[in-house]
Design an enzyme around this catalytic site. Structure first.
Site, PDB file in Angstrom:
ATOM      1  N   THR A  99      35.844  49.780  46.043  1.00 43.21           N
ATOM      2  CA  THR A  99      37.070  49.258  46.657  1.00 43.21           C
ATOM      3  C   THR A  99      37.171  49.738  48.092  1.00 43.21           C
ATOM      4  O   THR A  99      36.686  50.821  48.441  1.00 43.21           O
ATOM      5  CB  THR A  99      38.351  49.759  45.952  1.00 43.21           C
ATOM      6  OG1 THR A  99      38.456  51.173  46.112  1.00 43.21           O
ATOM      7  CG2 THR A  99      38.390  49.379  44.507  1.00 43.21           C
ATOM      8  N   ASP A 100      37.839  48.933  48.914  1.00 38.79           N
ATOM      9  CA  ASP A 100      38.384  49.529  50.121  1.00 38.79           C
ATOM     10  C   ASP A 100      39.490  50.467  49.667  1.00 38.79           C
ATOM     11  O   ASP A 100      40.041  50.337  48.570  1.00 38.79           O
ATOM     12  CB  ASP A 100      38.912  48.452  51.072  1.00 38.79           C
ATOM     13  CG  ASP A 100      38.870  48.911  52.530  1.00 38.79           C
ATOM     14  OD1 ASP A 100      38.891  50.138  52.771  1.00 38.79           O
ATOM     15  OD2 ASP A 100      38.809  48.050  53.421  1.00 38.79           O
ATOM     16  N   TRP A 101      39.834  51.434  50.489  1.00 41.62           N
ATOM     17  CA  TRP A 101      40.734  52.513  50.065  1.00 41.62           C
ATOM     18  C   TRP A 101      42.132  51.943  49.796  1.00 41.62           C
ATOM     19  O   TRP A 101      42.811  51.480  50.702  1.00 41.62           O
ATOM     20  CB  TRP A 101      40.772  53.591  51.132  1.00 41.62           C
ATOM     21  CG  TRP A 101      39.721  54.656  50.967  1.00 41.62           C
ATOM     22  CD1 TRP A 101      39.943  56.003  50.956  1.00 41.62           C
ATOM     23  CD2 TRP A 101      38.307  54.493  50.782  1.00 41.62           C
ATOM     24  NE1 TRP A 101      38.746  56.678  50.773  1.00 41.62           N
ATOM     25  CE2 TRP A 101      37.733  55.771  50.655  1.00 41.62           C
ATOM     26  CE3 TRP A 101      37.467  53.380  50.682  1.00 41.62           C
ATOM     27  CZ2 TRP A 101      36.371  55.989  50.453  1.00 41.62           C
ATOM     28  CZ3 TRP A 101      36.105  53.589  50.478  1.00 41.62           C
ATOM     29  CH2 TRP A 101      35.567  54.870  50.365  1.00 41.62           C
ATOM     30  N   GLY A 148      42.435  49.449  47.513  1.00 35.81           N
ATOM     31  CA  GLY A 148      42.205  48.038  47.216  1.00 35.81           C
ATOM     32  C   GLY A 148      42.286  47.665  45.758  1.00 35.81           C
ATOM     33  O   GLY A 148      42.195  46.484  45.418  1.00 35.81           O
TER      34      GLY A 148
END
Length: 727
Positions: A252-254, A256
Site C-alpha cells: 500500500t501507499d502509506w 492506502g
C-alpha cells in the site's frame, strides 16, 4: 558415511541454502511458520519496516522513499527525522529530468547508482520509480514521473529497475494506478474507458513488471471504478497477478488500505502506514490494529476469508525477502561517491532542454551558448539560483551530502564575472502550506534586479517552481498555471531593461509563458539534484551541447490541455468522482488529433548544432502478422559541434474502426554525431506497434490497412514519412 561438513550441509534448512531453488526455500520457510508469524509479515511494524520471523532467522524488510535518492532516516513510529549524521546521500535528477534524456543507458546507470546507495544504507526496497502518466500540468507530483507517453516511460523504467535490482534492492513501481492528481487523492474515484486504461495508463506498469521484473509495486490512494486501488480486484488480481503473472509484493501507499476483507481478497500483500495521511498525521492505533493484523486473524479463524489468501501473501513476501534481505550474495553498497556524482551530472547534462535560442537583437547571434568574451559581467537573478531544491516536495525530500547550486556552477566557470540578486522571494521550504510574501518585499526585490540588469552584459533569470505546497509537491496540486511569486512581471521588466536575457526554468511541470515571444533564450532545467549547478553551467556555457527532449507537452493555455478541456468533472472531479473524458487523447495525442498546437510540443528540444535527416529506407512496404519492417534513416551533423539527436518514430493508422490518435510514439534512437559525420537511426516496425485495445473483445488487435510512419525531431517537427501496409 558422511564427513562432518557434509552432515551439516545436509541438515541446513532450505530457507538458508543459497543454492536451493527459491520456490523450495519459500515453501520450506512457509511450512515452519505459525498463523501469527504469517500475519505479522503482512503489515508494518514501524514507519518503514515490516516484520520477518526472528524465530526462524528471517530478517525484517527495510524500505525507504524515494525515486530520486535514499531519504534521510525517519523515526520508528512517527514522521519526524531521526537526526542521524550519517544518512546524507546523492540526490539524482527528478524522473521528469531522466525522461527528458530519452536515454535508456543513463536510466540503467541511474537505477544502479540509487541501488548502491540504498544497499549502503541497508535498505531492501526503494519506493520508486514512478510511472503515472502526466495528464495535467497542475499535478503536484508530476516531477516524480516519466512524462505523458506510456511508450517512453516504459522504455526508461525497465533499465532503471534492472540497474537497481542487480544490487539486491527491490524497486517498488508506483503508484498503481491512475494517481494522476494530488487533490482528493485519498478518495477520488476515477472512471475511464477500457481503452484509456490499457493504452495510456497501464503500459508503463506492464513493462515494469513483465520486462523489468520489478519485485514489488505500490498501490495508489485513489479509487478506480468504485474500489480503492490498494485492494482492487480488477487492477491487482485480474490484471497484475493473473494477466501479467506478477510474482512479487503489492504494497500500500502509506494509509492506502481501508478494509480487511477487501485487503484479504483483492490482491494486497503488505499494508503500510494505515490510519495516517502518509506524510504527517499519526494515529493512536498500533500496527496490531491494521486491517491485515488482528482483524485479519479474526476473519481467518472464523473462516470468513480463506487461509489460501494468507499463504499467497506470505509466499510473495518470503520470495521478496530471499531476493533482498536474505540475499547473501549482494554486492557492497556505496554512497555519495565521485562515481555517483558523475552519473547525476551526466543525466543532468542530457536532461536540460533548450526550448528557444534566438538573437537578442536583429541579425545577431543566438544568446546561447554563452560567449564570456562578449560580456564584462553576467547577472544571475532568481530564488532558484541558490535554493536547495531537494528540500520539500513531500516523500521525495532528500538530505544531500553536497549540493552544487546553479549560481555556484556558473561562478566556477566564470570567476569574477558573476553578480547575483534574488529578484523574487519564494518562502521557506514547507509541506502543507505556503508562505505569503508581502507585496512590498517582492516589489523591492524586483526593482533591485531590474536596476542591476540595466548595468549587466548578460542576464540569466533562474526561476520556475519549487517543491513547496501548491507547486511541485506531494499532497496538493498547483492552483494556477502561471509562474508564482510575480515572476512573469519580473521577466517582462528584465527583458525591457536588458535584451540579453536567458530564462532558465527549474520545474517538474509545464508553466504558462505569455512572455515566451519576448525572451530570446529559454531553457527547461528541471530539478537536477546534487550536481544541478554543474549540469546547468555545462549546457549554458556550451561545455555540453544540449540534447534533452521534452517528455510532455507545454500547452499555451491551461484550457488547451485535454484534461481541462472538459471542465471540472474531468479535472479535478466533483470531489467524489472524476471522469477521464479525453479518453486516449492525452498530451500530444490531443494536440495533434484536435489540431490545438502546444507552445512547446512533446519531444521538442534544440541543439547548438544542426542535424539534417536524409531519405529513410524500408526493408519492405507491406507486412503480415509474422513479419516486420526495418527502417533506416541517415542523420548528418551539419553544424560545427558534436551533438546528440534523438530520432523519434511515430505511427499513425490511416483508417480504423475506432478513434485513434493522429500518431503515437513507437520508437526512438539517440545518436551521437560529430560535425560533418552521418549516423544511422534504426527502427523495426512489428505488428505489436500497430495494435489498439478493443473493448468489445477485451484484447489487443491490429486491423489490416494502410499506416504511416512519421520520423521526426519532435512530435511536430516531422522530417520524413513512410507509408506502409499491414495485410
Amino acid at each position: 558415511m558422511l564427513f562432518a561438513s557434509q552432515a551439516v550441509a545436509a541438515e541446513t534448512p532450505l530457507y538458508l541454502d543459497e543454492d536451493a531453488p527459491i520456490e523450495k526455500r519459500v515453501e520450506d520457510a512457509l511450512s515452519r511458520m505459525t498463523l501469527r508469524e504469517k500475519v505479522a509479515m503482512c503489515h508494518a511494524e514501524g514507519k518503514f519496516a515490516s516484520a520477518g520471523v526472528p524465530r526462524l532467522g528471517i530478517p525484517d524488510l527495510w524500505m525507504s522513499d524515494g525515486p530520486h535518492g535514499v531519504r534521510a532516516e525517519i523515526n520508528w513510529n512517527d514522521w519526524g527525522y531521526a537526526g542521524h549524521t550519517n544518512d546524507s546521500i546523492t540526490a539524482f535528477p527528478a524522473l521528469t529530468a531522466l525522461a527528458a534524456t530519452w536515454n535508456p543507458e543513463l536510466s540503467e546507470a541511474y537505477g544502479n547508482a540509487i541501488g548502491e546507495e540504498a544497499l549502503y544504507r541497508e535498505k531492501d526496497m526503494m519506493l520508486g520509480p514512478g510511472v503515472n502518466i502526466y495528464r495535467t500540468p497542475l499535478n503536484g507530483r508530476n516531477f516524480e514521473y516519466m512524462g505523458e507517453d506510456p511508450f517512453l516511460a516504459g522504455e526508461l523504467v525497465v533499465p532503471y529497475i534492472k540497474g537497481m535490482q542487480r544490487n539486491g534492492v527491490s524497486a517498488c513501481v508506483k503508484h498503481y494506478a491512475l494517481n494522476n492528481q494530488e487533490v482528493w487523492r485519498g478518495h477520488i474515484n476515477v472512471e475511464l474507458s477500457d481503452r484509456a486504461l490499457h493504452e495510456i495508463y497501464l503500459p508503463a506498469f506492464k513493462k515494469a513488471i513483465i520486462d523489468g521484473g520489478s519485485w514489488s509495486i505500490m498501490g495508489s490512494y485513489n479509487k478506480v471504478r468504485g474500489q480503492h486501488a490498494c485492494h482492487n480486484e480488477l487492477l491487482l488480481n485480474k490484471i497484475l497477478k493473473n494477466d501479467w503473472g506478477f510474482d512479487g509484493v503489492v504494497v500500500t501507499d502509506w494509509g492506502g488500505a481501508h478494509d480487511t476483507r477487501e485487503a484479504a481478497l483483492y490482491g494486497l500483500d503488505l499494508e503500510m502506514g494505515s490510519y495516517t495521511n502518509g506524510l504527517t498525521s499519526e494515529s493512536e492505533f498500533t500496527t496490531d490494529h491494521y486491517y491485515l493484523a488482528n482483524p485479519y486473524i479474526e476473519m481467518l479463524q472464523k473462516g470468513e476469508v480463506p487461509m489460501s489468501t494468507l499463504d499467497d501473501k506470505v509466499r510473495r513476501l518470503l520470495r521478496l525477502n530471499f531476493r533482498t534481505a536474505m540475499n547473501r550474495r549482494k554486492p557492497f553498497g556505496s554512497v555519495a561517491t565521485p562515481a555517483h556524482y558523475d552519473v547525476a551530472e551526466k543525466i543532468g547534462n542530457e536532461a536540460v532542454v533548450l526550448l528557444k535560442n534566438a538573437p537578442a537583437v536583429p541579425k545577431g547571434q543566438p544568446l546561447l551558448p554563452i560567449d564570456p568574451s562578449k560580456y564584462s559581467s553576467i547577472l544571475i537573478v532568481g530564488d532558484n539560483a541558490t535554493r536547495n531544491l531537494m528540500a520539500g516536495g513531500g516523500s521525495s525530500e532528500l538530505k544531500v551530502k553536497d549540493n552544487v547550486t546553479p549560481l555556484a556552477g556558473l561562478e566556477a566557470l566564470y570567476p569574477g564575472k558573476i553578480k547575483y540578486t534574488q529578484g523574487y522571494a519564494a518562502g521557506r521550504p514547507m509541506y502543507g502550506h505556503a508562505d505569503n510574501i508581502p507585496a512590498a518585499t517582492q516589489d523591492s526585490l524586483r526593482s533591485r534586479a531590474v536596476q542591476m540588469a540595466r548595468e549587466a552584459g548578460l542576464v540569466i533569470m533562474i526561476g520556475g517552481l519549487n517543491k513547496n505546497h501548491y507547486q511541485d509537491c506531494e499532497g496538493g496540486d498547483r492552483l494556477e498555471y502561471p509562474l508564482p511569486f510575480g515572476q512573469p512581471a519580473l521577466i517582462d521588466e528584465l527583458r525591457a531593461a536588458n535584451p540579453n536575457l536567458v530564462v532558465v526554468l527549474l520545474t517538474g511541470n509545464a508553466v504558462e509563458m505569455p512572455w515566451a515571444d519576448k525572451v530570446p533564450a529559454i531553457v527547461q532545467g528541471w530539478y537536477l539534484g546534487s550536481m544541478a549547478g554543474k549540469s546547468i553551467a555545462n549546457v549554458l556555457s556550451g561545455t555540453v551541447n544540449p540534447s534533452g527532449k521534452l517528455p510532455f507537452s507545454f500547452p499555451r493555455r491551461l484550457e488547451d490541455n485535454a484534461a481541462h478541456h472538459f471542465g471540472t468533472i474531468s479535472y479535478p472531479g466533483d470531489s467524489i468522482n472524476q471522469e477521464y473524458r479525453e479518453d486516449i487523447l492525452v498530451g500530444y495525442r490531443w494536440h495533434d488529433t484536435k489540431k490545438i498546437p502546444a507552445l512547446y510540443p512533446f519531444g521538442h528540444g534544440l541543439s547548438y548544432t544542426t542535424f539534417e535527416y536524409g531519405k529513410p529506407t524500408a526493408s519492405a512496404k507491406t507486412m503480415g502478422a509474422d513479419g516486420s519492417i526495418t527502417v533506416k534513416v541517415p542523420v548528418s551533423n551539419t553544424g560545427s559541434r558534436e551533438g546528440k539527436e534523438t530520432v523519434q518514430f511515430y505511427i499513425g493508422d490511416e483508417k480504423s474502426s475506432l478513434l485513434r490518435p493522429l500518431k503515437e510514439l513507437k520508437g526512438f534512437d539517440k545518436l551521437t554525431i560529430k560535425p560533418g559525420d552521418t549516423a544511422e537511426a534504426t527502427f523495426t516496425i512489428t505488428p505489436e506497434a500497430l495494435k489498439f485495445y478493443d473493448p468489445a473483445s477485451s484484447s489487443w488487435v491490429v486491423e489490416p490497412g494502410k499506416f504511416k510512419l512519421y520520423i521526426g525531431s519532435s512530435s511536430t517537427d516531422i522530417r520524413a514519412t513512410l507509408p506502409f501496409e499491414y495485410k
